[in-house]
Scaffold this motif. Structure first.
Motif, mmCIF file in Angstrom:
data_model
loop_
_atom_site.group_PDB
_atom_site.id
_atom_site.type_symbol
_atom_site.label_atom_id
_atom_site.label_comp_id
_atom_site.label_asym_id
_atom_site.label_seq_id
_atom_site.Cartn_x
_atom_site.Cartn_y
_atom_site.Cartn_z
ATOM 1 N N LEU A 139 -4.187 -0.502 7.502
ATOM 2 C CA LEU A 139 -3.960 1.009 7.301
ATOM 3 C C LEU A 139 -2.785 1.238 8.304
ATOM 4 C CD1 LEU A 139 -7.559 1.807 8.021
ATOM 5 C CD2 LEU A 139 -6.601 1.670 5.817
ATOM 6 N N PHE A 140 -1.844 1.995 7.616
ATOM 7 C CA PHE A 140 -0.418 2.428 8.344
ATOM 8 C C PHE A 140 -0.400 3.619 8.947
ATOM 9 C CE2 PHE A 140 0.375 -1.248 5.340
ATOM 10 C CZ PHE A 140 1.125 -2.007 6.024
ATOM 11 N N ILE A 146 -1.128 9.660 12.022
ATOM 12 C CA ILE A 146 -1.730 10.127 10.740
ATOM 13 C C ILE A 146 -1.668 8.849 9.851
ATOM 14 C CG2 ILE A 146 -1.135 11.630 8.827
ATOM 15 C CD1 ILE A 146 -1.933 13.165 11.176
ATOM 16 N N LEU A 147 -2.654 8.779 8.938
ATOM 17 C CA LEU A 147 -2.829 7.613 8.164
ATOM 18 C C LEU A 147 -1.688 7.857 7.042
ATOM 19 C CD1 LEU A 147 -3.965 4.991 7.049
ATOM 20 C CD2 LEU A 147 -5.919 6.394 6.069
ATOM 21 N N ILE A 148 -0.915 7.214 6.795
ATOM 22 C CA ILE A 148 0.317 7.340 5.866
ATOM 23 C C ILE A 148 0.355 6.385 4.663
ATOM 24 C CG2 ILE A 148 1.911 8.394 7.183
ATOM 25 C CD1 ILE A 148 3.523 5.584 7.711
ATOM 26 N N ALA A 149 -0.372 5.343 4.900
ATOM 27 C CA ALA A 149 -0.688 4.166 3.693
ATOM 28 C C ALA A 149 -1.810 3.383 3.923
ATOM 29 C CB ALA A 149 0.565 3.389 3.533
ATOM 30 N N ASP A 150 -2.264 3.045 2.945
ATOM 31 C CA ASP A 150 -3.552 2.085 2.808
ATOM 32 C C ASP A 150 -3.211 0.814 1.845
ATOM 33 O OD1 ASP A 150 -6.033 0.953 2.556
ATOM 34 O OD2 ASP A 150 -6.692 2.532 1.121
ATOM 35 N N GLU A 151 -3.169 -0.222 2.297
ATOM 36 C CA GLU A 151 -2.726 -1.193 1.288
ATOM 37 C C GLU A 151 -3.679 -2.386 1.428
ATOM 38 O OE1 GLU A 151 1.964 0.132 1.089
ATOM 39 O OE2 GLU A 151 1.508 -1.705 1.645
ATOM 40 N N ILE A 152 -4.123 -3.104 0.363
ATOM 41 C CA ILE A 152 -4.392 -4.526 0.418
ATOM 42 C C ILE A 152 -3.522 -5.495 0.529
ATOM 43 C CG2 ILE A 152 -5.826 -6.205 -0.652
ATOM 44 C CD1 ILE A 152 -7.418 -4.027 -1.827
ATOM 45 N N GLN A 153 -3.230 -6.358 1.614
ATOM 46 C CA GLN A 153 -2.176 -7.285 1.911
ATOM 47 C C GLN A 153 -2.498 -8.577 1.117
ATOM 48 O OE1 GLN A 153 0.966 -6.564 3.527
ATOM 49 N NE2 GLN A 153 -0.045 -4.627 2.910
ATOM 50 N N ALA A 179 1.910 2.327 14.138
ATOM 51 C CA ALA A 179 0.765 1.779 14.371
ATOM 52 C C ALA A 179 0.162 1.139 13.413
ATOM 53 C CB ALA A 179 -0.089 2.473 15.206
ATOM 54 N N ILE A 180 -0.883 0.355 13.258
ATOM 55 C CA ILE A 180 -1.553 -0.263 12.205
ATOM 56 C C ILE A 180 -3.182 -0.582 12.689
ATOM 57 C CG2 ILE A 180 0.335 -1.354 10.788
ATOM 58 C CD1 ILE A 180 -0.629 -3.976 12.058
ATOM 59 N N ILE A 181 -3.940 -0.310 11.687
ATOM 60 C CA ILE A 181 -5.316 -0.962 11.809
ATOM 61 C C ILE A 181 -5.473 -1.972 10.718
ATOM 62 C CG2 ILE A 181 -7.852 -0.105 11.740
ATOM 63 C CD1 ILE A 181 -6.776 2.790 12.412
ATOM 64 N N LEU A 182 -5.975 -3.068 11.281
ATOM 65 C CA LEU A 182 -6.506 -4.211 10.521
ATOM 66 C C LEU A 182 -8.012 -3.895 9.962
ATOM 67 C CD1 LEU A 182 -4.902 -6.898 12.793
ATOM 68 C CD2 LEU A 182 -3.807 -5.480 11.108
ATOM 69 N N VAL A 183 -8.333 -4.238 8.697
ATOM 70 C CA VAL A 183 -9.537 -4.257 8.181
ATOM 71 C C VAL A 183 -9.583 -5.460 7.145
ATOM 72 C CG1 VAL A 183 -11.146 -2.795 7.237
ATOM 73 C CG2 VAL A 183 -9.292 -1.633 7.994
#
Length: 235
Positions: A139-140, A146-153, A179-183
């Protein structure tokens, strides 16, 4: 209770036809909270199986998969192993799943991640909790979180996903993320971080920090709940 195909003595219609109408009426008046999981599944099955009593099938799916959500999110191949499940049923289930994911994502995209944390967790659980293989999602966030992108890496196996810190940081820079959030998910259901999870997170933090990219958290999602690296003091 009358069996499927029996005629209602008063109307001459199959018993399950009246059951369908009554169940739909309960849903309209009282909402999903008033229905058991198998009854919600019945409502979905009605669309794909128009002329059969689907209650036994719905109850069988709950017994096998454990819940409405787990049945809807099950892999198509596993669903098709169940007697009575057709491609049409699988399509209905996947439509429901896709709609749920889009609705959950809409609540978090372009929103401040920290103040939308509960909705963010709901989305991550909906997207990943029932996966049969590991996925690594990023999650970028921008400077205002603000969450600007959500991508499966990456996608991996039942217990491993290859992760490349430089590729993650490169993508963050491309998106101008601060910033990023790893999931990632644990298909086993247990969200407890492994030693490999901890080491991988440390490498990402070390790669991102010199370039001014913060790692806010690393969430591990499982059917049995979730774990936050930040809450555990691992970040």
């Amino acid at each position: 209770m009358a069996e499927a195909g029996q005629q209602d003595k008063a109307s001459g219609t199959p018993h399950h036809a009246g059951h369908r109408q009554r169940l739909r009426e309960r849903f309209r008046k009282a909402g999903a909270e008033a229905l058991a999981d198998y009854e919600l599944l019945e409502l979905v099955l009605f669309r794909a199986i128009p002329r059969r009593d689907v209650k036994p099938l719905a109850k069988g799916l709950i017994a096998r998969f454990g819940s409405f959500a787990a049945a809807i999110a099950a892999e198509p191949a596993r669903l098709l192993e169940t007697k009575g499940i057709s491609e049409a049923v699988v399509t209905e289930f996947k439509l429901v799943q896709a709609a749920a994911l889009h609705l959950a994502q809409a609540k978090v995209m372009k929103q401040p991640a920290i103040s939308s944390w509960s909705a963010l967790l709901d989305y991550c659980r909906a997207a990943m909790a029932y996966g049969t293989t590991e996925q690594f999602r990023i999650l970028f966030l921008d400077r205002k979180n603000i969450l600007i992108a959500d991508e499966i890496q990456q996608k991996g196996t039942v217990d491993h996903t290859p992760v490349y810190p430089r590729e993650i940081v490169k993508r963050a820079l491309e998106l101008s993320a601060s910033a990023i959030i790893l999931v990632h998910n644990h298909p086993s259901g247990d969200p407890t971080p492994s030693q490999a999870d901890t080491e991988m997170t440390k490498k990402i933090v070390e790669t991102a920090k010199p370039l001014g990219i913060a790692v806010h958290d690393h969430l591990v999602i499982g059917k049995d709940g979730h774990v936050s690296f930040k809450s555990l003091g691992l970040l």
